[in-house]
Each structure stands twice: as structure tokens, then as C-alpha cells.
Scaffold this motif. Structure first.
Motif, PDB file in Angstrom:
ATOM      1  N   HIS A 186       0.830  -1.210   0.000  1.00  0.00           N
ATOM      2  CA  HIS A 186       0.000   0.000   0.000  1.00  0.00           C
ATOM      3  C   HIS A 186       0.865   1.260   0.000  1.00  0.00           C
ATOM      4  CE1 HIS A 186      -3.455  -2.548   1.818  1.00  0.00           C
ATOM      5  NE2 HIS A 186      -3.565  -2.478   0.502  1.00  0.00           N
ATOM      6  N   VAL A 187       1.994   1.209   0.693  1.00  0.00           N
ATOM      7  CA  VAL A 187       2.912   2.356   0.684  1.00  0.00           C
ATOM      8  C   VAL A 187       3.421   2.588  -0.736  1.00  0.00           C
ATOM      9  CG1 VAL A 187       5.153   3.229   1.483  1.00  0.00           C
ATOM     10  CG2 VAL A 187       3.610   2.095   3.102  1.00  0.00           C
ATOM     11  N   LEU A 188       3.785   1.516  -1.427  1.00  0.00           N
ATOM     12  CA  LEU A 188       4.256   1.639  -2.811  1.00  0.00           C
ATOM     13  C   LEU A 188       3.154   2.179  -3.714  1.00  0.00           C
ATOM     14  CD1 LEU A 188       6.266  -1.704  -3.164  1.00  0.00           C
ATOM     15  CD2 LEU A 188       7.193   0.603  -2.912  1.00  0.00           C
ATOM     16  N   GLU A 189       1.919   1.716  -3.497  1.00  0.00           N
ATOM     17  CA  GLU A 189       0.789   2.166  -4.315  1.00  0.00           C
ATOM     18  C   GLU A 189       0.507   3.650  -4.128  1.00  0.00           C
ATOM     19  OE1 GLU A 189      -2.471  -0.304  -3.183  1.00  0.00           O
ATOM     20  OE2 GLU A 189      -1.606  -2.120  -4.064  1.00  0.00           O
ATOM     21  N   SER A 190       0.861   4.192  -2.966  1.00  0.00           N
ATOM     22  CA  SER A 190       0.596   5.608  -2.688  1.00  0.00           C
ATOM     23  C   SER A 190       1.433   6.525  -3.582  1.00  0.00           C
ATOM     24  CB  SER A 190       0.882   5.929  -1.224  1.00  0.00           C
ATOM     25  OG  SER A 190       2.281   5.988  -0.972  1.00  0.00           O
ATOM     26  N   GLY A 191       2.579   6.021  -4.054  1.00  0.00           N
ATOM     27  CA  GLY A 191       3.467   6.831  -4.864  1.00  0.00           C
ATOM     28  C   GLY A 191       4.290   7.836  -4.074  1.00  0.00           C
ATOM     29  N   ALA A 192       4.343   7.668  -2.757  1.00  0.00           N
ATOM     30  CA  ALA A 192       5.037   8.625  -1.901  1.00  0.00           C
ATOM     31  C   ALA A 192       6.553   8.453  -1.954  1.00  0.00           C
ATOM     32  CB  ALA A 192       4.563   8.471  -0.456  1.00  0.00           C
ATOM     33  N   ASP A 193       7.268   9.550  -1.716  1.00  0.00           N
ATOM     34  CA  ASP A 193       8.725   9.514  -1.594  1.00  0.00           C
ATOM     35  C   ASP A 193       9.143   9.127  -0.180  1.00  0.00           C
ATOM     36  OD1 ASP A 193       8.870  10.696  -4.191  1.00  0.00           O
ATOM     37  OD2 ASP A 193       8.561  12.667  -3.264  1.00  0.00           O
ATOM     38  N   ILE A 194       8.288   9.474   0.790  1.00  0.00           N
ATOM     39  CA  ILE A 194       8.617   9.271   2.203  1.00  0.00           C
ATOM     40  C   ILE A 194       7.395   8.721   2.927  1.00  0.00           C
ATOM     41  CG2 ILE A 194       9.204  10.443   4.375  1.00  0.00           C
ATOM     42  CD1 ILE A 194      10.783  12.481   2.737  1.00  0.00           C
ATOM     43  N   LEU A 195       7.635   7.757   3.813  1.00  0.00           N
ATOM     44  CA  LEU A 195       6.605   7.255   4.715  1.00  0.00           C
ATOM     45  C   LEU A 195       6.808   7.932   6.063  1.00  0.00           C
ATOM     46  CD1 LEU A 195       4.391   5.193   5.643  1.00  0.00           C
ATOM     47  CD2 LEU A 195       6.288   3.643   6.202  1.00  0.00           C
ATOM     48  N   THR A 196       5.725   8.444   6.643  1.00  0.00           N
ATOM     49  CA  THR A 196       5.848   9.086   7.946  1.00  0.00           C
ATOM     50  C   THR A 196       4.781   8.571   8.903  1.00  0.00           C
ATOM     51  OG1 THR A 196       6.164  11.227   9.065  1.00  0.00           O
ATOM     52  CG2 THR A 196       4.359  11.086   7.473  1.00  0.00           C
ATOM     53  N   GLY A 197       4.971   8.846  10.191  1.00  0.00           N
ATOM     54  CA  GLY A 197       4.043   8.392  11.213  1.00  0.00           C
ATOM     55  C   GLY A 197       4.475   8.893  12.576  1.00  0.00           C
ATOM     56  N   LEU A 198       3.861   8.333  13.625  1.00  0.00           N
ATOM     57  CA  LEU A 198       4.111   8.792  14.994  1.00  0.00           C
ATOM     58  C   LEU A 198       4.827   7.770  15.859  1.00  0.00           C
ATOM     59  CD1 LEU A 198       0.711  10.540  15.879  1.00  0.00           C
ATOM     60  CD2 LEU A 198       2.818  11.590  15.027  1.00  0.00           C
ATOM     61  N   ASP A 199       5.006   6.552  15.365  1.00  0.00           N
ATOM     62  CA  ASP A 199       5.641   5.515  16.178  1.00  0.00           C
ATOM     63  C   ASP A 199       6.754   4.849  15.383  1.00  0.00           C
ATOM     64  OD1 ASP A 199       4.325   5.071  18.900  1.00  0.00           O
ATOM     65  OD2 ASP A 199       2.581   5.245  17.603  1.00  0.00           O
ATOM     66  N   MET A 200       7.973   4.939  15.924  1.00  0.00           N
ATOM     67  CA  MET A 200       9.127   4.412  15.197  1.00  0.00           C
ATOM     68  C   MET A 200       9.096   2.890  15.070  1.00  0.00           C
ATOM     69  SD  MET A 200      10.703   6.912  13.946  1.00  0.00           S
ATOM     70  CE  MET A 200      11.763   5.766  13.065  1.00  0.00           C
ATOM     71  N   GLY A 201       8.400   2.192  15.955  1.00  0.00           N
ATOM     72  CA  GLY A 201       8.287   0.746  15.825  1.00  0.00           C
ATOM     73  C   GLY A 201       7.628   0.361  14.515  1.00  0.00           C
ATOM     74  N   CYS A 202       6.522   1.026  14.211  1.00  0.00           N
ATOM     75  CA  CYS A 202       5.811   0.766  12.951  1.00  0.00           C
ATOM     76  C   CYS A 202       6.669   1.158  11.758  1.00  0.00           C
ATOM     77  CB  CYS A 202       4.502   1.551  12.909  1.00  0.00           C
ATOM     78  SG  CYS A 202       3.381   1.221  14.276  1.00  0.00           S
ATOM     79  N   LEU A 203       7.259   2.345  11.820  1.00  0.00           N
ATOM     80  CA  LEU A 203       8.056   2.837  10.699  1.00  0.00           C
ATOM     81  C   LEU A 203       9.274   1.956  10.453  1.00  0.00           C
ATOM     82  CD1 LEU A 203       7.879   6.683  11.397  1.00  0.00           C
ATOM     83  CD2 LEU A 203       6.516   5.345   9.788  1.00  0.00           C
TER      84      LEU A 203
ATOM     85  N   MET B 165      10.274   8.343   8.014  1.00  0.00           N
ATOM     86  CA  MET B 165      10.652   9.414   8.926  1.00  0.00           C
ATOM     87  C   MET B 165       9.508   9.726   9.875  1.00  0.00           C
ATOM     88  SD  MET B 165      12.473  11.918   6.122  1.00  0.00           S
ATOM     89  CE  MET B 165      12.754  13.230   7.300  1.00  0.00           C
ATOM     90  N   HIS B 166       9.811   9.793  11.164  1.00  0.00           N
ATOM     91  CA  HIS B 166       8.833  10.260  12.136  1.00  0.00           C
ATOM     92  C   HIS B 166       8.441  11.690  11.768  1.00  0.00           C
ATOM     93  CE1 HIS B 166       7.039  11.327  15.997  1.00  0.00           C
ATOM     94  NE2 HIS B 166       7.167  10.069  16.393  1.00  0.00           N
ATOM     95  N   VAL B 167       7.229  12.082  12.084  1.00  0.00           N
ATOM     96  CA  VAL B 167       6.785  13.454  11.824  1.00  0.00           C
ATOM     97  C   VAL B 167       7.770  14.455  12.426  1.00  0.00           C
ATOM     98  CG1 VAL B 167       4.992  15.158  12.355  1.00  0.00           C
ATOM     99  CG2 VAL B 167       4.339  12.870  11.581  1.00  0.00           C
ATOM    100  N   ILE B 168       8.321  14.119  13.603  1.00  0.00           N
ATOM    101  CA  ILE B 168       9.306  14.988  14.252  1.00  0.00           C
ATOM    102  C   ILE B 168      10.552  15.129  13.385  1.00  0.00           C
ATOM    103  CG2 ILE B 168      10.872  15.185  16.231  1.00  0.00           C
ATOM    104  CD1 ILE B 168       8.705  13.756  17.893  1.00  0.00           C
ATOM    105  N   GLN B 169      11.023  14.036  12.817  1.00  0.00           N
ATOM    106  CA  GLN B 169      12.209  14.077  11.954  1.00  0.00           C
ATOM    107  C   GLN B 169      11.942  14.918  10.708  1.00  0.00           C
ATOM    108  OE1 GLN B 169      12.470   9.749  11.728  1.00  0.00           O
ATOM    109  NE2 GLN B 169      14.484   9.806  12.695  1.00  0.00           N
TER     110      GLN B 169
END
Length: 240
Positions: A196-213, A230-234
């Protein structure tokens, strides 16, 4: 405001730049920052594995570490969710630590919630050109009710285009100890999430929990698709 940083195990050991960037952001906004060095794990791993007495020992230590703090902020919806939702049950038969736990609950926040809802400063003047997709981690979304806050922060980073993540509500399969106990199921789940991340066409995946990322980006890298996570903070740190 004096802000105490709760960095979490994963942040402290594998992603120390999270804490450094949080400190820089809050200092930039005119607040003072401290790091109570007695802090350690919130107890979530032992709690999920059924070791309640061990969890209480770890949780008491964390509670004591932040006893003198005005406000506590963490880069993890998962760890803050552990404190808010499970500490009251852990200490239901311990009046002293139940009171102390409730005090920590009332003054502790996940980063995006704190920045948007408490400080009300979603715009940090950040600039970063990238196509980004956001993974809403289970604990942040379901335990803490965090939905719009991280998206609000992303929308205020000039140059960032937020693209939808297909089936975003699905778990990535990490779940802390779940990925160890149920590795085959976990891998099937992260395979689906990675697609699904690949299907999004995004350059970067982001979120709030580094375990998931860490879980998703690790799988993508092994499959020959090294999309940075990258965490949203990063992301904010890069933009600032």
C-alpha cells in the motif's frame, strides 16, 4: 513552560535524533527542556507478555522519574497510550501509585497532540519538498484518538504533498511482541502494508511511532524498495 522529554526505549537506543529534534523544536518556541535521566521503559513489552509484577516495577520507576515534571512529552502514541490506558489498572490496588499514575497521565502528551492542541503552534515555518504518505499507527489512533493532529503538522510544512495511504487503517504487523510471537502473520501484514505504501506513490513514509516505521521500512528495504521512513518529528526537523 518547562517540558520534560520522555524519549522511550526505541527512541533512546535506535533513534536518538528524535529527542534532539524535539528539544530543538521546543527551545525554538521559547520553552525550556529537561531529560530526567532516571526514565527507562514504560513497561509495555512486559505488560503485553503478561508479566504484571515486573511491569509494575518498571512503571513505578517511570512515574518517579517524572514526579517533579511540569509537563511530559513523548514521540510515541504507543508509549503514552500505555501510560494513559493501562497504568490505572496496574495500580488499582495501590492507592499511592494510582494517585501518582493519574498525575503523570494528566501531564503527559504525545508530541503532535501537544504541539497542536496544547501549544497551538502547528506552523513551525518548516520547508521540505517531498511527497509524503502517513501511516496512522494503531495505538496512537485507537488508544489516544490521534487522527488530525499529525496531518495538521504535515499540512503546515511548505513543500510537502500529503498523498493518501490505501487501507491506512490496517495494522502494519509490528505490535511490539506480536511480531516476535506471531512472525508469519506479522510478515503477511507488513507485506500488505508495504504494498500500500508503494501504491501511494510517496517519496517518504511518515508516522508517529518508530516501531511501525522501522517495521515497514525494513520490509521495503529487504524487498528492494528503500523508501525512507521518517517520524513526523524528523520531517519537521529537516524542514526547520
Amino acid at each position: 513552560m518547562k517540558i520534560s522529554l520522555f524519549i522511550t526505549c526505541l527512541g533512546n537506543v535506535l533513534y536518538p535524533d528524535l529527542g534532539v529534534t524535539m528539544a530543538k523544536i521546543f527551545t525554538r518556541l521559547g520553552h525550556t527542556v529537561d531529560f530526567p535521566d532516571k526514565q527507562a521503559c514504560c513497561g509495555q513489552i512486559s505488560f503485553n507478555s503478561g508479566y504484571m509484577e515486573d511491569t509494575r516495577i518498571v512503571a513505578r520507576n517511570l512515574i518517579d522519574a517524572f514526579a517533579g515534571s511540569e509537563v511530559v512529552v513523548a514521540p510515541s502514541g504507543s508509549c503514552i497510550g500505555m501510560i494513559h490506558h493501562h497504568y490505572p489498572k496496574l495500580f488499582e490496588n495501590d492507592p499511592l501509585y494510582l494517585r501518582k499514575a493519574n498525575d503523570l497521565i494528566h501531564k503527559s502528551h504525545e508530541f503532535s497532540q501537544f504541539l497542536v492542541n496544547v501549544l497551538k503552534t502547528p506552523d513551525l515555518g518548516a520547508h521540505y519538498k517531498a511527497k509524503v504518505t502517513y501511516h496512522p499507527s494503531c495505538h496512537a489512533t485507537r488508544l489516544m484518538g490521534i487522527r488530525e493532529e499529525p496531518l495538521t503538522l504535515l499540512e503546515h510544512i511548505q513543500g510537502v504533498e500529503v498523498v493518501p495511504l490505501p487501507e491506512a487503517q490496517l495494522c502494519c504487523g509490528f505490535g511490539g511482541t506480536f511480531s516476535i510471537k506471531m512472525p508469519v502473520i506479522s510478515e503477511a501484514m507488513v507485506q500488505e502494508k508495504a504494498q500500500h505504501v508503494l501504491e501511494s506513490g510517496a517519496d517518504i513514509l511518515t508516522g508517529l511511532d518508530m516501531g511501525c516505521l522501522m517495521n515497514i521500512s525494513g520490509y521495503l528495504e529487504k524487498q528492494g524498495h528503500p523508501i525512507p521512513a521518517m517520524h513526523v518529528i524528523q520531517l519537521l526537523g529537516k524542514g526547520i
